[in-house]
Design a protein around this motif. Structure first.
Motif, PDB file in Angstrom:
ATOM      1  N   SER A   1       1.301  10.027  -2.915  1.00 54.95           N
ATOM      2  CA  SER A   1       0.275   9.553  -3.851  1.00 54.95           C
ATOM      3  C   SER A   1       0.726   8.332  -4.646  1.00 54.95           C
ATOM      4  CB  SER A   1      -0.112  10.679  -4.822  1.00 54.95           C
ATOM      5  OG  SER A   1       0.973  11.018  -5.663  1.00 54.95           O
ATOM      6  N   VAL A   2       2.002   7.992  -4.559  1.00 61.91           N
ATOM      7  CA  VAL A   2       2.559   6.868  -5.314  1.00 61.91           C
ATOM      8  C   VAL A   2       2.965   5.767  -4.345  1.00 61.91           C
ATOM      9  CG1 VAL A   2       4.440   6.145  -6.843  1.00 61.91           C
ATOM     10  CG2 VAL A   2       3.387   8.405  -7.129  1.00 61.91           C
ATOM     11  N   GLY A   3       2.553   4.549  -4.623  1.00 60.15           N
ATOM     12  CA  GLY A   3       3.024   3.432  -3.813  1.00 60.15           C
ATOM     13  C   GLY A   3       1.981   2.728  -2.990  1.00 60.15           C
ATOM     14  N   GLY A   4       0.797   3.347  -2.823  1.00 65.50           N
ATOM     15  CA  GLY A   4      -0.321   2.617  -2.240  1.00 65.50           C
ATOM     16  C   GLY A   4      -0.357   2.484  -0.737  1.00 65.50           C
ATOM     17  N   LYS A   5       0.408   3.291   0.002  1.00 69.78           N
ATOM     18  CA  LYS A   5       0.287   3.265   1.460  1.00 69.78           C
ATOM     19  C   LYS A   5      -0.790   4.265   1.860  1.00 69.78           C
ATOM     20  CE  LYS A   5       4.072   3.123   4.005  1.00 69.78           C
ATOM     21  NZ  LYS A   5       5.466   3.368   4.458  1.00 69.78           N
ATOM     22  N   VAL A   6      -1.871   3.760   2.452  1.00 67.66           N
ATOM     23  CA  VAL A   6      -3.002   4.605   2.841  1.00 67.66           C
ATOM     24  C   VAL A   6      -3.317   4.341   4.312  1.00 67.66           C
ATOM     25  CG1 VAL A   6      -3.916   4.689   0.506  1.00 67.66           C
ATOM     26  CG2 VAL A   6      -4.698   2.876   2.028  1.00 67.66           C
ATOM     27  N   ALA A   7      -3.720   5.389   5.040  1.00 68.06           N
ATOM     28  CA  ALA A   7      -3.856   5.205   6.487  1.00 68.06           C
ATOM     29  C   ALA A   7      -4.513   6.413   7.135  1.00 68.06           C
ATOM     30  CB  ALA A   7      -2.480   4.968   7.121  1.00 68.06           C
ATOM     31  N   ILE A   8      -4.914   6.200   8.375  1.00 64.73           N
ATOM     32  CA  ILE A   8      -5.304   7.287   9.265  1.00 64.73           C
ATOM     33  C   ILE A   8      -4.426   7.219  10.513  1.00 64.73           C
ATOM     34  CG2 ILE A   8      -7.668   7.517   8.404  1.00 64.73           C
ATOM     35  CD1 ILE A   8      -8.590   5.813  10.782  1.00 64.73           C
ATOM     36  N   ASN A   9      -4.484   8.286  11.299  1.00 70.00           N
ATOM     37  CA  ASN A   9      -3.640   8.375  12.490  1.00 70.00           C
ATOM     38  C   ASN A   9      -4.360   7.887  13.736  1.00 70.00           C
ATOM     39  OD1 ASN A   9      -1.621   9.597  10.925  1.00 70.00           O
ATOM     40  ND2 ASN A   9      -2.410  11.650  11.323  1.00 70.00           N
ATOM     41  N   HIS A  10      -3.570   7.576  14.737  1.00 73.92           N
ATOM     42  CA  HIS A  10      -4.055   7.240  16.079  1.00 73.92           C
ATOM     43  C   HIS A  10      -3.243   8.085  17.049  1.00 73.92           C
ATOM     44  CE1 HIS A  10      -4.715   4.954  19.783  1.00 73.92           C
ATOM     45  NE2 HIS A  10      -5.748   4.387  19.178  1.00 73.92           N
ATOM     46  N   PRO A  11      -3.812   8.505  18.159  1.00 74.12           N
ATOM     47  CA  PRO A  11      -3.031   9.296  19.112  1.00 74.12           C
ATOM     48  C   PRO A  11      -1.717   8.638  19.537  1.00 74.12           C
ATOM     49  CG  PRO A  11      -5.343   9.367  19.708  1.00 74.12           C
ATOM     50  CD  PRO A  11      -5.225   8.384  18.578  1.00 74.12           C
ATOM     51  N   LEU A  12      -1.639   7.309  19.443  1.00 78.12           N
ATOM     52  CA  LEU A  12      -0.418   6.604  19.835  1.00 78.12           C
ATOM     53  C   LEU A  12       0.568   6.418  18.688  1.00 78.12           C
ATOM     54  CD1 LEU A  12      -1.874   3.856  22.221  1.00 78.12           C
ATOM     55  CD2 LEU A  12      -0.749   6.010  22.828  1.00 78.12           C
ATOM     56  N   GLY A  13       0.189   6.814  17.480  1.00 81.95           N
ATOM     57  CA  GLY A  13       1.122   6.646  16.373  1.00 81.95           C
ATOM     58  C   GLY A  13       0.553   7.101  15.049  1.00 81.95           C
ATOM     59  N   LYS A  14       1.417   7.659  14.204  1.00 83.97           N
ATOM     60  CA  LYS A  14       1.010   8.160  12.897  1.00 83.97           C
ATOM     61  C   LYS A  14       0.915   7.022  11.883  1.00 83.97           C
ATOM     62  CE  LYS A  14       2.487  11.508   9.354  1.00 83.97           C
ATOM     63  NZ  LYS A  14       1.279  12.311   9.220  1.00 83.97           N
ATOM     64  N   ASN A  15      -0.157   7.026  11.111  1.00 84.01           N
ATOM     65  CA  ASN A  15      -0.351   6.060  10.013  1.00 84.01           C
ATOM     66  C   ASN A  15      -0.351   4.613  10.484  1.00 84.01           C
ATOM     67  OD1 ASN A  15      -0.407   8.172   8.150  1.00 84.01           O
ATOM     68  ND2 ASN A  15       1.785   8.036   7.728  1.00 84.01           N
ATOM     69  N   MET A  16      -0.805   4.366  11.701  1.00 86.63           N
ATOM     70  CA  MET A  16      -0.741   3.012  12.243  1.00 86.63           C
ATOM     71  C   MET A  16      -1.953   2.162  11.865  1.00 86.63           C
ATOM     72  SD  MET A  16       2.178   2.848  13.659  1.00 86.63           S
ATOM     73  CE  MET A  16       2.192   1.410  14.707  1.00 86.63           C
ATOM     74  N   ILE A  17      -3.012   2.778  11.345  1.00 86.00           N
ATOM     75  CA  ILE A  17      -4.203   2.037  10.933  1.00 86.00           C
ATOM     76  C   ILE A  17      -4.412   2.295   9.453  1.00 86.00           C
ATOM     77  CG2 ILE A  17      -6.704   1.751  11.190  1.00 86.00           C
ATOM     78  CD1 ILE A  17      -4.779   3.172  14.069  1.00 86.00           C
ATOM     79  N   GLY A  18      -4.179   1.290   8.612  1.00 79.67           N
ATOM     80  CA  GLY A  18      -4.276   1.533   7.179  1.00 79.67           C
ATOM     81  C   GLY A  18      -4.116   0.264   6.371  1.00 79.67           C
ATOM     82  N   ALA A  19      -3.735   0.454   5.117  1.00 73.02           N
ATOM     83  CA  ALA A  19      -3.627  -0.676   4.199  1.00 73.02           C
ATOM     84  C   ALA A  19      -2.617  -0.348   3.108  1.00 73.02           C
ATOM     85  CB  ALA A  19      -4.996  -0.958   3.572  1.00 73.02           C
ATOM     86  N   PHE A  20      -2.211  -1.390   2.365  1.00 75.89           N
ATOM     87  CA  PHE A  20      -1.503  -1.202   1.112  1.00 75.89           C
ATOM     88  C   PHE A  20      -2.554  -1.326   0.010  1.00 75.89           C
ATOM     89  CE2 PHE A  20       1.876  -2.651   3.931  1.00 75.89           C
ATOM     90  CZ  PHE A  20       2.903  -1.781   3.611  1.00 75.89           C
ATOM     91  N   TYR A  21      -2.797  -0.237  -0.714  1.00 77.60           N
ATOM     92  CA  TYR A  21      -3.876  -0.232  -1.709  1.00 77.60           C
ATOM     93  C   TYR A  21      -3.505   0.743  -2.817  1.00 77.60           C
ATOM     94  CZ  TYR A  21      -8.712  -0.759  -3.327  1.00 77.60           C
ATOM     95  OH  TYR A  21      -9.840  -1.061  -4.050  1.00 77.60           O
ATOM     96  N   GLN A  22      -3.196   0.208  -3.981  1.00 77.55           N
ATOM     97  CA  GLN A  22      -2.685   1.036  -5.067  1.00 77.55           C
ATOM     98  C   GLN A  22      -3.812   1.778  -5.786  1.00 77.55           C
ATOM     99  OE1 GLN A  22       0.469   1.431  -5.473  1.00 77.55           O
ATOM    100  NE2 GLN A  22       1.289  -0.286  -4.300  1.00 77.55           N
ATOM    101  N   PRO A  23      -3.537   3.013  -6.232  1.00 79.23           N
ATOM    102  CA  PRO A  23      -4.524   3.732  -7.034  1.00 79.23           C
ATOM    103  C   PRO A  23      -4.580   3.175  -8.454  1.00 79.23           C
ATOM    104  CG  PRO A  23      -2.501   4.993  -6.915  1.00 79.23           C
ATOM    105  CD  PRO A  23      -2.302   3.791  -6.024  1.00 79.23           C
ATOM    106  N   GLU A  24      -5.603   3.589  -9.188  1.00 82.22           N
ATOM    107  CA  GLU A  24      -5.721   3.222 -10.597  1.00 82.22           C
ATOM    108  C   GLU A  24      -4.834   4.110 -11.460  1.00 82.22           C
ATOM    109  OE1 GLU A  24      -7.612   0.521 -11.541  1.00 82.22           O
ATOM    110  OE2 GLU A  24      -7.827   0.319  -9.364  1.00 82.22           O
ATOM    111  N   ALA A  25      -4.592   5.317 -10.987  1.00 79.49           N
ATOM    112  CA  ALA A  25      -3.759   6.278 -11.712  1.00 79.49           C
ATOM    113  C   ALA A  25      -3.528   7.473 -10.805  1.00 79.49           C
ATOM    114  CB  ALA A  25      -4.431   6.723 -13.016  1.00 79.49           C
ATOM    115  N   VAL A  26      -2.548   8.289 -11.179  1.00 79.88           N
ATOM    116  CA  VAL A  26      -2.278   9.550 -10.480  1.00 79.88           C
ATOM    117  C   VAL A  26      -2.236  10.656 -11.536  1.00 79.88           C
ATOM    118  CG1 VAL A  26      -0.699  10.831  -8.977  1.00 79.88           C
ATOM    119  CG2 VAL A  26      -0.909   8.336  -8.730  1.00 79.88           C
ATOM    120  N   PHE A  27      -3.055  11.687 -11.358  1.00 79.51           N
ATOM    121  CA  PHE A  27      -3.064  12.847 -12.252  1.00 79.51           C
ATOM    122  C   PHE A  27      -2.491  14.030 -11.482  1.00 79.51           C
ATOM    123  CE2 PHE A  27      -5.920  10.021 -14.335  1.00 79.51           C
ATOM    124  CZ  PHE A  27      -5.885  10.354 -15.683  1.00 79.51           C
TER     125      PHE A  27
END
Length: 356
Positions: A137-163
């Protein structure tokens, strides 16, 4: 409540950690988003049954839209991502809307990717419900999986906060506690030998961790993550060290089928393999036998599942995000707290997997 300041090039934000901290969310929204139009809560089926009513009570001033995805890694697919975006469109979210991620690491990854791509980016807030999510939840790495690799489709996108509400962790099953605790161990290994010794000396049963111990180890892990993220937000250098154990771990997850083997339990096998390589290739001074005995006592599997092909694992590792061209790059340790990115040939890697 403890407050941790996260500093990156693109954004500054806070992680709020404590029992019942979700109840501060309404005030935060009112103060930070005075023109807030709609809230989309993205969660999964399991978390919704256990905790959604608690979050809705904390947001009683609003009537959030709810999107429930499948539980675990099954929520990180193109189909679920598309479905969540459709929900946002059907309910007329706009640029003054906010996405709330309410769940574990998989939900956080999905939610952040939805927020990053809807209308080219709207705000999102992480409300984690697992130990694993202290890392994800910290650091802004967000993604979905592909059968050929984990977290290979995504973005760097920081949250506004973490509760990070510790009350929400009390319902975690043991395998989810193990999954998250593996990331805590990883943080200690790459950054802080004394923290590693504290974990070894104080945690010998994952079902008996006290609230004070849990708070301490989660806050410590978040602060370690921030040390790396603040210097290298987009993983062009030292942030890659946070992937200790993940090169093999992700390959195991992929080959086993996402959701059939928890992320942290796969990472633990990857950690042990990386520690063995570190001892052999970099001369790491570390009592690996003692480490394996400890984590086995905590319930971890420490061997690669027998049905997996070493050749296929190597093929998956070649698709790892740290790889460049045909070279496979592993995060290893020169000493505790001294990680290093090391190129390893396919031949050596295959030989070491067979010995492992």
């Amino acid at each position: 409540m403890d407050t941790i300041h996260i500093q990156t090039v693109s954004k500054k934000y806070y992680v709020f950690v404590g029992k019942g901290v979700r109840n501060e969310l309404g005030t935060f929204l009112a103060n930070h988003f005075p023109d807030l139009t709609r809230i989309l809560i993205i969660t999964d089926e399991t978390v919704a049954k256990l905790h959604l009513e608690k979050l809705q009570l904390a947001l009683k001033s609003w009537e959030p839209i709810i999107y429930r995805g499948p539980s675990g890694e099954k929520t990180k697919t193109f189909e679920v991502y598309y479905d969540a975006l459709s929900t946002a469109l059907e309910n007329h979210l706009d640029r003054k809307s906010v996405v709330l991620s309410f769940g574990g690491g998989a939900v956080g990854d999905l939610s952040g990717f939805v927020a990053s791509s809807f209308m080219r980016g709207i705000p999102f807030i992480q409300v984690p419900t697992t130990i694993l999510a202290h890392d994800s939840s910290v650091g802004g790495k967000v993604a979905i999986n592909h059968p050929l690799g984990k977290n290979m489709i995504g973005a760097f996108y920081q949250p506004e906060a973490v509760f990070y509400d510790l009350e929400l962790l009390t319902t975690l099953p043991e395998h989810e506690i193990r999954s998250g605790f593996a990331e805590v161990i990883k943080h200690a290994l790459i950054s802080d030998a004394r923290f590693y010794e504290w974990l070894r000396n104080n945690i010998d049963d994952l079902n008996l961790i006290t609230l004070d111990q849990l708070s301490y180890l989660l806050i410590k892990g978040i602060k370690i993550k921030n040390e790396f993220v603040s210097q290298d937000e987009r993983e062009t250098g030292i942030r890659a060290y946070l992937n200790l154990g993940h090169t093999l771990g992700h390959a195991i997850e992929s080959e086993m089928g996402y959701g059939n083997f928890t992320h942290g339990e796969a990472v633990m096998i990857g950690l042990i393999f990386a520690l063995k390589l570190s001892k052999k290739l970099l001369g790491l001074s570390f009592n690996l036998e003692e480490f394996i005995e400890w984590v086995e006592k905590l319930g971890y599997i420490t061997k690669i599942p027998g049905q997996l092909s070493f050749e296929k694992l190597v093929s998956k590792m070649k698709q790892d995000k740290k790889s460049v061209g045909d070279s496979i790059r592993f995060v290893l340790l020169e000493q505790l707290g001294q990680p290093k990115l090391q190129k390893i040939s396919e031949t050596i890697l295959l030989d070491e997997l067979k010995r492992f």
